[in-house]
Write a protein that holds these residues in place. Structure first.
Motif, PDB file in Angstrom:
ATOM      1  N   UNK A  30       0.836  -1.199   0.000  1.00  0.00           N
ATOM      2  CA  UNK A  30       0.000   0.000   0.000  1.00  0.00           C
ATOM      3  C   UNK A  30       0.871   1.250   0.000  1.00  0.00           C
ATOM      4  N   UNK A  31       1.860   1.289   0.892  1.00  0.00           N
ATOM      5  CA  UNK A  31       2.739   2.447   1.006  1.00  0.00           C
ATOM      6  C   UNK A  31       4.064   2.226   0.291  1.00  0.00           C
ATOM      7  N   UNK A  32       4.592   1.013   0.391  1.00  0.00           N
ATOM      8  CA  UNK A  32       5.850   0.692  -0.280  1.00  0.00           C
ATOM      9  C   UNK A  32       7.040   1.443   0.288  1.00  0.00           C
ATOM     10  N   UNK A  33       7.164   1.469   1.618  1.00  0.00           N
ATOM     11  CA  UNK A  33       8.225   2.224   2.273  1.00  0.00           C
ATOM     12  C   UNK A  33       9.401   1.300   2.581  1.00  0.00           C
ATOM     13  N   UNK A  34      10.389   1.294   1.707  1.00  0.00           N
ATOM     14  CA  UNK A  34      11.564   0.444   1.909  1.00  0.00           C
ATOM     15  C   UNK A  34      12.385   0.896   3.110  1.00  0.00           C
ATOM     16  N   UNK A  35      12.356   2.196   3.414  1.00  0.00           N
ATOM     17  CA  UNK A  35      13.091   2.689   4.580  1.00  0.00           C
ATOM     18  C   UNK A  35      12.535   2.071   5.860  1.00  0.00           C
ATOM     19  N   UNK A  66      -0.516   6.902   4.025  1.00  0.00           N
ATOM     20  CA  UNK A  66      -0.701   7.179   2.602  1.00  0.00           C
ATOM     21  C   UNK A  66      -1.613   8.384   2.395  1.00  0.00           C
ATOM     22  N   UNK A  67      -2.671   8.490   3.196  1.00  0.00           N
ATOM     23  CA  UNK A  67      -3.576   9.640   3.076  1.00  0.00           C
ATOM     24  C   UNK A  67      -2.830  10.943   3.347  1.00  0.00           C
ATOM     25  N   UNK A  93       9.737   7.944   7.359  1.00  0.00           N
ATOM     26  CA  UNK A  93      10.603   8.412   6.267  1.00  0.00           C
ATOM     27  C   UNK A  93       9.831   9.244   5.258  1.00  0.00           C
ATOM     28  N   UNK A  94       8.867  10.003   5.730  1.00  0.00           N
ATOM     29  CA  UNK A  94       7.985  10.748   4.819  1.00  0.00           C
ATOM     30  C   UNK A  94       8.749  11.661   3.864  1.00  0.00           C
ATOM     31  N   UNK A  95       9.750  12.357   4.346  1.00  0.00           N
ATOM     32  CA  UNK A  95      10.479  13.271   3.465  1.00  0.00           C
ATOM     33  C   UNK A  95      11.132  12.510   2.320  1.00  0.00           C
ATOM     34  N   UNK A  96      11.543  11.272   2.558  1.00  0.00           N
ATOM     35  CA  UNK A  96      12.142  10.465   1.494  1.00  0.00           C
ATOM     36  C   UNK A  96      11.069   9.906   0.556  1.00  0.00           C
ATOM     37  N   UNK A  97       9.917   9.533   1.111  1.00  0.00           N
ATOM     38  CA  UNK A  97       8.838   9.016   0.252  1.00  0.00           C
ATOM     39  C   UNK A  97       8.307  10.109  -0.671  1.00  0.00           C
ATOM     40  N   UNK A  98       8.092  11.294  -0.117  1.00  0.00           N
ATOM     41  CA  UNK A  98       7.502  12.378  -0.903  1.00  0.00           C
ATOM     42  C   UNK A  98       8.520  13.014  -1.832  1.00  0.00           C
ATOM     43  N   UNK A 233     -10.056   5.553   6.666  1.00  0.00           N
ATOM     44  CA  UNK A 233      -8.940   4.763   7.196  1.00  0.00           C
ATOM     45  C   UNK A 233      -9.325   3.288   7.271  1.00  0.00           C
ATOM     46  N   UNK A 234     -10.151   2.923   8.249  1.00  0.00           N
ATOM     47  CA  UNK A 234     -10.503   1.514   8.415  1.00  0.00           C
ATOM     48  C   UNK A 234     -11.361   0.973   7.268  1.00  0.00           C
ATOM     49  N   UNK A 235     -12.051   1.866   6.568  1.00  0.00           N
ATOM     50  CA  UNK A 235     -12.877   1.430   5.447  1.00  0.00           C
ATOM     51  C   UNK A 235     -12.363   2.008   4.126  1.00  0.00           C
ATOM     52  N   UNK A 236     -11.073   2.314   4.065  1.00  0.00           N
ATOM     53  CA  UNK A 236     -10.501   2.893   2.853  1.00  0.00           C
ATOM     54  C   UNK A 236     -10.561   1.897   1.697  1.00  0.00           C
ATOM     55  N   UNK A 237     -10.923   2.350   0.499  1.00  0.00           N
ATOM     56  CA  UNK A 237     -10.970   1.440  -0.662  1.00  0.00           C
ATOM     57  C   UNK A 237      -9.644   0.722  -0.906  1.00  0.00           C
ATOM     58  N   UNK A 238      -8.521   1.404  -0.704  1.00  0.00           N
ATOM     59  CA  UNK A 238      -7.230   0.762  -0.964  1.00  0.00           C
ATOM     60  C   UNK A 238      -6.963  -0.359   0.037  1.00  0.00           C
TER      61      UNK A 238
END
Length: 276
Positions: A30-35, A66-67, A93-98, A233-238
């Motif tokens: 969903x997020x794909x955060x390798x860090x 992700x939101x 690691x938000x600064x790296x993801x964005x 969040x809990x009912x997010x389509x993704x």
């Protein structure tokens, strides 16, 4: 597991980091955060091998991240000269993801002990400043440039503050900048009042200190602040699309329990210059 030296609420960064690390092990994350996976492996090499080590029950927290990321990317696209205030950043690691452009000045703010962990486990980045401070002590704002748009991101932070502290934080940020966006997540009053019995919070010797049944009403705290919208969040389509089948089923059952579907609200506000 590595001794982090963290105390109380500071320890709650670990389960969120683990959720992101486990998400990264999914065939289609969903997020794909390798860090997150890399840092969690250094903190606890066997984190995914013990008991419920690979349980994906924490994926709702990944959806929350992700939101916040998506909202941030949208705002930075429209305001490339933004000052980002990433409050209660933990080991995210938000600064790296964005990967914002060099025109953005980014500030990661958290307790000094947490910031020291960031220095150990996450790589430095140009135009990203680490600030070791209690976010409720607004003297840290003195280190931040003014006169530009501001983006305040406080993921997983507000419930651990008192309502008085939240009020001072939000109004202080609005007063400090000409325009901007504020992203927070909140819990309802019942979740705050029962948090002392929550087994996860008890494990980390933490509890909530405020709750809001209608978080949009926080916009009334400042004449320049306006509610924009909320993200699921809990009912997010993704979550329904990408979570493993067993986890999708568990969340579907949880959402049938009164109050659970909106037990965390991911909320966005905007503020603009006072009209002439």
């Amino acid at each position: 597991m590595t001794d982090t030296g963290l105390l109380g609420v500071q320890k709650t960064l670990t389960p969120v980091l683990k959720a992101k690390a486990l998400d990264n092990l999914l065939p289609a994350p969903i997020l794909g955060d390798a860090y997150a996976e890399r840092v969690m492996r250094r903190l606890d090499p066997g984190y995914d091998r013990r008991g419920f080590g690979r349980s994906q029950m924490g994926l709702a927290a990944v959806v929350r991240s992700l939101a916040h990321d998506d909202w941030a990317r949208s705002f930075l696209s429209d305001h490339p000269d933004t000052v980002v205030l990433h409050l209660g950043c933990g080991l995210d690691a938000r600064v790296h993801r964005i990967d914002p452009p060099a025109t953005v000045d980014w500030y990661d703010v958290d307790y000094p002990a947490v910031i020291e962990l960031r220095r150990r486990f996450l790589p430095p980045r140009d135009h990203c400043t680490l600030v070791g401070a209690d976010v409720t002590d607004l003297t840290w704002l003195d280190r931040v440039p003014r006169g530009r748009p501001a983006l305040m991101i406080a993921e997983g932070l507000v419930p651990y503050l008192t309502e008085k502290d939240v009020h001072r934080l939000l109004t202080g940020v609005v007063d400090a900048f000409p325009t901007g966006q504020i992203q927070i997540d909140t819990v309802p009053v019942w979740a705050w009042r029962t948090s002392k019995w929550d087994p996860t919070l008890r494990k980390y010797d933490a509890r909530f200190h405020c709750g809001f049944d209608v978080p949009a009403e926080l916009a009334a705290w400042h004449p320049r602040l306006e509610y924009v919208d909320e993200a699921p969040m809990y009912d997010a389509p993704i979550l329904r699309a990408k979570a493993p089948a067993r986890i999708r089923c568990l969340y579907r059952v949880m959402n049938l329990v009164p109050g659970m579907k909106r037990s965390t609200r991911i909320v966005r506000f905007r503020f603009r210059e006072t009209p002439a």
